[in-house]
Design a protein around this motif. Sequence first.
Motif, short mmCIF file in Angstrom:
data_model
loop_
_atom_site.label_atom_id
_atom_site.label_comp_id
_atom_site.label_asym_id
_atom_site.label_seq_id
_atom_site.Cartn_x
_atom_site.Cartn_y
_atom_site.Cartn_z
N ARG A 40 76.65 39.79 31.25
CA ARG A 40 75.69 40.48 30.38
C ARG A 40 74.57 39.52 29.95
N VAL A 41 74.98 38.29 29.63
CA VAL A 41 73.99 37.28 29.23
C VAL A 41 73.08 36.97 30.42
N GLU A 42 73.68 36.80 31.59
CA GLU A 42 72.88 36.49 32.79
C GLU A 42 71.88 37.60 33.07
N ALA A 43 72.31 38.86 32.95
CA ALA A 43 71.41 39.99 33.24
C ALA A 43 70.23 40.00 32.27
N MET A 44 70.49 39.68 31.01
CA MET A 44 69.41 39.66 30.01
C MET A 44 68.42 38.54 30.32
N VAL A 45 68.94 37.34 30.61
CA VAL A 45 68.06 36.20 30.92
C VAL A 45 67.26 36.50 32.19
N GLU A 46 67.92 37.09 33.16
CA GLU A 46 67.26 37.45 34.43
C GLU A 46 66.04 38.34 34.17
N ARG A 47 66.23 39.33 33.28
CA ARG A 47 65.13 40.25 32.95
C ARG A 47 63.96 39.47 32.35
N GLU B 7 60.61 28.72 30.10
CA GLU B 7 61.89 28.02 30.26
C GLU B 7 62.97 28.75 29.49
N ALA B 8 64.19 28.59 29.95
CA ALA B 8 65.32 29.22 29.26
C ALA B 8 66.50 28.27 29.21
N TRP C 180 66.01 43.41 22.85
CA TRP C 180 64.73 43.04 22.21
C TRP C 180 63.73 42.53 23.24
N GLU C 181 62.48 42.94 23.07
CA GLU C 181 61.42 42.48 23.96
C GLU C 181 60.36 41.75 23.14
#
Length: 122
Positions: free
Chosen positions: A50-57, A66-67, A31-32
Amino acid sequence: MHVYAIDNGPMDKALMATGQVEHLHEDGFTWEPPYRLDWLVCDIADKPSRVEAMVERWLVRRWRREAVFNLKLPMKRRWPEVEACLGRLAEALEAARVDAEIACRHLYHDREEVTVHVRLRG
Ligand SMILES: C[S@@+](CC[C@H](N)C(=O)[O-])C[C@H]1O[C@@H](n2cnc3c(N)ncnc32)[C@H](O)[C@@H]1O
């Protein structure tokens, strides 16, 4: 406050009655947001990488300031997994010239997860 709740599962009825939450039955990994948001909060139980890659994006594209997200750690070698994820995130942000503070805590002694907070500077 307005919240986009991206969850393919059900949502609490009392929460939805506040009118402040828009529930979208979509995949949180793809989702964007329609515009830049303030916060990304993620508690999806999936592979930490997988979670890290999504947050990174989200952070590299500056979709939020902030995240806060949890890395679930059901595996035996938890610390190497956390180290690898945080290392990838820090490297990606640096490469994209995104100046950020990253903090990570094990908030619950009896939970196999750590909580990560990232705040963009500037
Ligand atoms: C650990 S629970 C979150 C619980 C929540 N923090 C709470 O306090 O109620 C994980 C949630 O992620 C949702 N979920 C799992 N994979 C998802 C995905 N790919 N996209 C969106 N939601 C997902 C599940 O439906 C579930 O509601």
